[in-house]
Design a protein around this motif. Structure first.
Motif, mmCIF file in Angstrom:
data_model
loop_
_atom_site.group_PDB
_atom_site.id
_atom_site.type_symbol
_atom_site.label_atom_id
_atom_site.label_comp_id
_atom_site.label_asym_id
_atom_site.label_seq_id
_atom_site.Cartn_x
_atom_site.Cartn_y
_atom_site.Cartn_z
ATOM 1 N N ALA A 6 -0.588 10.484 -10.172
ATOM 2 C CA ALA A 6 0.361 11.073 -9.225
ATOM 3 C C ALA A 6 -0.074 10.802 -7.788
ATOM 4 C CB ALA A 6 0.481 12.577 -9.465
ATOM 5 N N LEU A 7 -1.399 10.930 -7.538
ATOM 6 C CA LEU A 7 -1.919 10.669 -6.188
ATOM 7 C C LEU A 7 -1.726 9.211 -5.808
ATOM 8 C CD1 LEU A 7 -3.506 11.482 -3.652
ATOM 9 C CD2 LEU A 7 -5.614 10.986 -4.922
ATOM 10 N N MET A 8 -2.022 8.305 -6.734
ATOM 11 C CA MET A 8 -1.881 6.879 -6.441
ATOM 12 C C MET A 8 -0.422 6.484 -6.238
ATOM 13 S SD MET A 8 -4.872 5.640 -6.143
ATOM 14 C CE MET A 8 -5.428 7.248 -5.537
ATOM 15 N N THR A 9 0.499 7.119 -7.000
ATOM 16 C CA THR A 9 1.927 6.841 -6.806
ATOM 17 C C THR A 9 2.354 7.282 -5.408
ATOM 18 O OG1 THR A 9 2.382 7.118 -9.174
ATOM 19 C CG2 THR A 9 4.257 7.287 -7.668
ATOM 20 N N ALA A 10 1.895 8.477 -5.004
ATOM 21 C CA ALA A 10 2.227 8.974 -3.665
ATOM 22 C C ALA A 10 1.597 8.098 -2.587
ATOM 23 C CB ALA A 10 1.766 10.421 -3.517
ATOM 24 N N LEU A 11 0.334 7.720 -2.800
ATOM 25 C CA LEU A 11 -0.342 6.877 -1.812
ATOM 26 C C LEU A 11 0.263 5.476 -1.752
ATOM 27 C CD1 LEU A 11 -4.148 7.748 -2.136
ATOM 28 C CD2 LEU A 11 -2.661 8.112 -0.166
ATOM 29 N N SER A 12 0.795 5.014 -2.893
ATOM 30 C CA SER A 12 1.409 3.692 -2.897
ATOM 31 C C SER A 12 2.582 3.642 -1.924
ATOM 32 C CB SER A 12 1.891 3.325 -4.309
ATOM 33 O OG SER A 12 3.013 4.110 -4.688
ATOM 34 N N ALA A 13 3.251 4.786 -1.779
ATOM 35 C CA ALA A 13 4.386 4.851 -0.859
ATOM 36 C C ALA A 13 3.955 5.133 0.574
ATOM 37 C CB ALA A 13 5.373 5.929 -1.323
ATOM 38 N N THR A 14 2.863 5.896 0.749
ATOM 39 C CA THR A 14 2.467 6.290 2.104
ATOM 40 C C THR A 14 1.548 5.279 2.783
ATOM 41 O OG1 THR A 14 0.680 7.652 1.170
ATOM 42 C CG2 THR A 14 2.724 8.760 1.690
ATOM 43 N N ILE A 15 0.611 4.694 2.020
ATOM 44 C CA ILE A 15 -0.246 3.660 2.619
ATOM 45 C C ILE A 15 0.581 2.389 2.689
ATOM 46 C CG2 ILE A 15 -2.323 2.261 2.399
ATOM 47 C CD1 ILE A 15 -3.719 4.518 1.084
ATOM 48 N N GLY A 16 1.082 2.092 3.859
ATOM 49 C CA GLY A 16 1.977 0.950 4.012
ATOM 50 C C GLY A 16 1.836 0.291 5.366
ATOM 51 N N THR A 17 2.932 -0.281 5.828
ATOM 52 C CA THR A 17 2.892 -1.006 7.094
ATOM 53 C C THR A 17 2.527 -0.090 8.264
ATOM 54 O OG1 THR A 17 5.282 -0.669 7.302
ATOM 55 C CG2 THR A 17 4.556 -2.739 6.336
ATOM 56 N N GLY A 18 2.765 1.215 8.113
ATOM 57 C CA GLY A 18 2.411 2.150 9.180
ATOM 58 C C GLY A 18 0.923 2.182 9.466
ATOM 59 N N ASN A 19 0.111 1.899 8.438
ATOM 60 C CA ASN A 19 -1.340 1.916 8.621
ATOM 61 C C ASN A 19 -1.844 0.725 9.423
ATOM 62 O OD1 ASN A 19 -0.651 3.297 5.901
ATOM 63 N ND2 ASN A 19 -2.666 4.095 6.404
ATOM 64 N N ILE A 20 -1.050 -0.324 9.472
ATOM 65 C CA ILE A 20 -1.430 -1.521 10.211
ATOM 66 C C ILE A 20 -0.572 -1.678 11.472
ATOM 67 C CG2 ILE A 20 -1.474 -4.042 10.153
ATOM 68 C CD1 ILE A 20 -2.211 -3.885 7.201
ATOM 69 N N ALA A 21 0.738 -1.786 11.268
ATOM 70 C CA ALA A 21 1.638 -1.990 12.408
ATOM 71 C C ALA A 21 1.877 -0.699 13.185
ATOM 72 C CB ALA A 21 2.976 -2.554 11.913
ATOM 73 N N GLY A 22 2.000 0.429 12.460
ATOM 74 C CA GLY A 22 2.284 1.708 13.107
ATOM 75 C C GLY A 22 1.177 2.165 14.041
ATOM 76 N N VAL A 23 -0.067 2.014 13.607
ATOM 77 C CA VAL A 23 -1.209 2.416 14.442
ATOM 78 C C VAL A 23 -1.264 1.553 15.695
ATOM 79 C CG1 VAL A 23 -3.714 2.666 14.553
ATOM 80 C CG2 VAL A 23 -2.505 3.253 12.449
ATOM 81 N N ALA A 24 -1.018 0.264 15.521
ATOM 82 C CA ALA A 24 -1.031 -0.639 16.677
ATOM 83 C C ALA A 24 0.048 -0.255 17.692
ATOM 84 C CB ALA A 24 -0.814 -2.081 16.203
ATOM 85 N N THR A 25 1.227 0.088 17.192
ATOM 86 C CA THR A 25 2.308 0.507 18.078
ATOM 87 C C THR A 25 1.932 1.771 18.840
ATOM 88 O OG1 THR A 25 3.941 -0.436 16.567
ATOM 89 C CG2 THR A 25 4.746 1.146 18.187
ATOM 90 N N ALA A 26 1.278 2.707 18.146
ATOM 91 C CA ALA A 26 0.859 3.964 18.778
ATOM 92 C C ALA A 26 -0.144 3.709 19.897
ATOM 93 C CB ALA A 26 0.250 4.899 17.734
#
Length: 453
Positions: free
Chosen positions: A75-95
């Protein structure tokens, strides 16, 4: 095509309002409120929660299995599969570009309170879940809104927003990112990437939650470890830059010096916005996966869900943020994944860029898998279990379309619907906070008495 431009302008306008200051205050405020009511459980029980996340689910005293479809870890990995995404790379850079290095600090603050929000979502997801017509677990905001608040109309709104968002943020936008990243790095035509990605997506998601959980349990740890280790190698190679990077982050968090005009509000805004975008705490997506877990108590799975925010933002996003600040080229005009790639390449010539590219591909693919399950549950809530297979077929098709289409309108619409999901969910979390507290006290009491391990 003019009407498409009008539609995009409409969604841009609505999306700007949805993701404006009021929403960000509501999101973080809910986390602060739950943190206070739960006596900052995210600090006191984090070690126990991490242990639960990576150990087999507890069985009943008589040795029988608990009700559910997949393990805590699945269940954790399914949730993380959706949350760990482009935001961790592109989103942080934008911030970092728009808010300055101090935005990283506010991402951390958002994650700390977001852990309480994610915990509350997990408690309600398991408590109010049901067994559907196919004998599988169904849960999430639509169920705890309907069964906890008895507000069917609000539950329908959440499910509608979730279904619509899944085709954008969940599938087409992600597949588009993969196709263009691979084209830029290897020169492979997006059509070819689309065909391969669509086939691999179909193989996994047509098998349902158990298939998605198995794939996620392999892909998520691999991709996260690969990216984090790559980032740590860069950090340890340039330890002399680490101290100054932390100093810059903390100084800018309260001064806004790196932002034009020294606007501290801008630093906070982008840190909070990108933090929420990355870990999805309060959005209502992750509890849909939590509801499928085999568990003996709602709080046990909620604690596991809570670790997702910690791993996503405090661990993975921090790696990106620290490397970006250490590199110091966030004012060169680039943003998003391109900036992250350039910075990794600068600090680790050669392999650095590959770390980002490979990470982005796997992050985006895993998001496609996780969001299919979210959208499927929302769609079946609206139309019934018969719609599951048609939904999966449409979802797979949207993956292919995403690799070859221009997605400005789709992105604007999906971003808006994703934000709208949070409104019904946050209302439910606040109004059902008493239930969350009661279940938490019950779990603690049962553990003290030995009734639960």
């Amino acid at each position: 095509m003019q009407y498409l431009d009008v539609l995009k302008t409409f969604f841009d306008t609505v999306g700007g309002w949805v993701w404006g200051p009021v929403m960000l205050v509501f999101l973080v405020g809910t986390g602060i409120y739950l943190s206070l009511r739960l006596a900052f459980l995210q600090f006191t029980m984090l070690p126990f929660a991490l242990k639960q996340a990576f150990t087999p689910h507890a069985k009943n005293r008589d040795g029988s299995d608990n009700q559910g479809d997949i393990s805590h870890f699945g269940a954790l990995m399914t949730a993380l599969s959706a949350t760990i995404g482009t935001g961790n790379i592109a989103g942080v850079a934008t911030a970092v570009v728009l808010g300055g290095p101090g935005a990283v600090f506010w991402m951390w603050i958002t994650a700390i309170f977001g852990m309480a929000t994610k915990f509350g979502e997990g408690v309600l997801a398991v408590k109010y879940r049901i067994v559907n017509e196919r004998g599988e677990m169904s849960g999430g905001p639509m169920y705890y809104i309907e069964r906890g608040l008895n507000w069917k109309w609000l539950a329908i709104l959440f499910a509608l927003f979730g279904t619509l968002a899944s085709f954008g943020i969940g599938s087409s936008v992600q597949s588009n990112s993969v196709a263009h990243s691979i084209q830029a790095s290897f020169g492979i035509d997006p059509m070819t990437t689309g065909i391969v990605l669509t086939v691999f997506t179909a193989i996994v998601i047509l098998g349902g939650i158990k298939s998605i959980a198995i794939a996620s349990s392999f892909i998520v740890p691999f991709m996260a470890i690969f990216y984090v280790v790559g980032g740590l190698v860069i950090i340890f190679m340039h330890l002399d830059l680490l101290g100054p990077a932390f100093a810059t982050i903390f100084r800018d968090a309260f001064s806004g010096e790196a932002v034009a005009g020294g606007a501290i509000g801008t630093v906070i805004r982008y840190g909070v916005a990108r933090g929420v975008f990355s870990n999805e705490a309060g959005m209502g997506s992750a509890p849909i996966a939590a509801a499928a877990a085999k568990t003996d108590h709602p709080v046990r799975q909620a604690l596991v869900s809570m670790t997702g925010t910690f791993l996503d933002t405090i661990v993975v996003c921090s790696i990106t943020g620290l490397v970006l600040v250490m590199g110091g080229i966030y004012t060169n005009g680039e943003t998003g994944a391109a900036l992250t790639t350039q910075t990794f390449n600068q600090l680790l010539p050669g392999p650095g860029g590959w770390i980002v590219t490979v990470g982005l591909v796997f992050f985006a693919y895993s998001t496609i898998l996780g969001w299919c399950y979210y959208g499927e549950k929302c769609a079946s809530y609206l139309l019934g279990e018969w719609f599951v297979l048609p939904y999966r077929i449409i979802y797979v098709a949207s993956v292919m379309i995403g690799t070859i289409a221009s997605l400005d309108l789709v992105w604007a619409a999906a971003d808006t619907f994703n934000g709208l999901m949070a409104v019904p969910n946050l209302i439910a979390l606040v109004l059902l906070s008493g239930v969350i507290v009661k279940e938490t006290r019950d779990f603690v009491a049962k553990r003290k008495s030995g009734e639960l391990p």
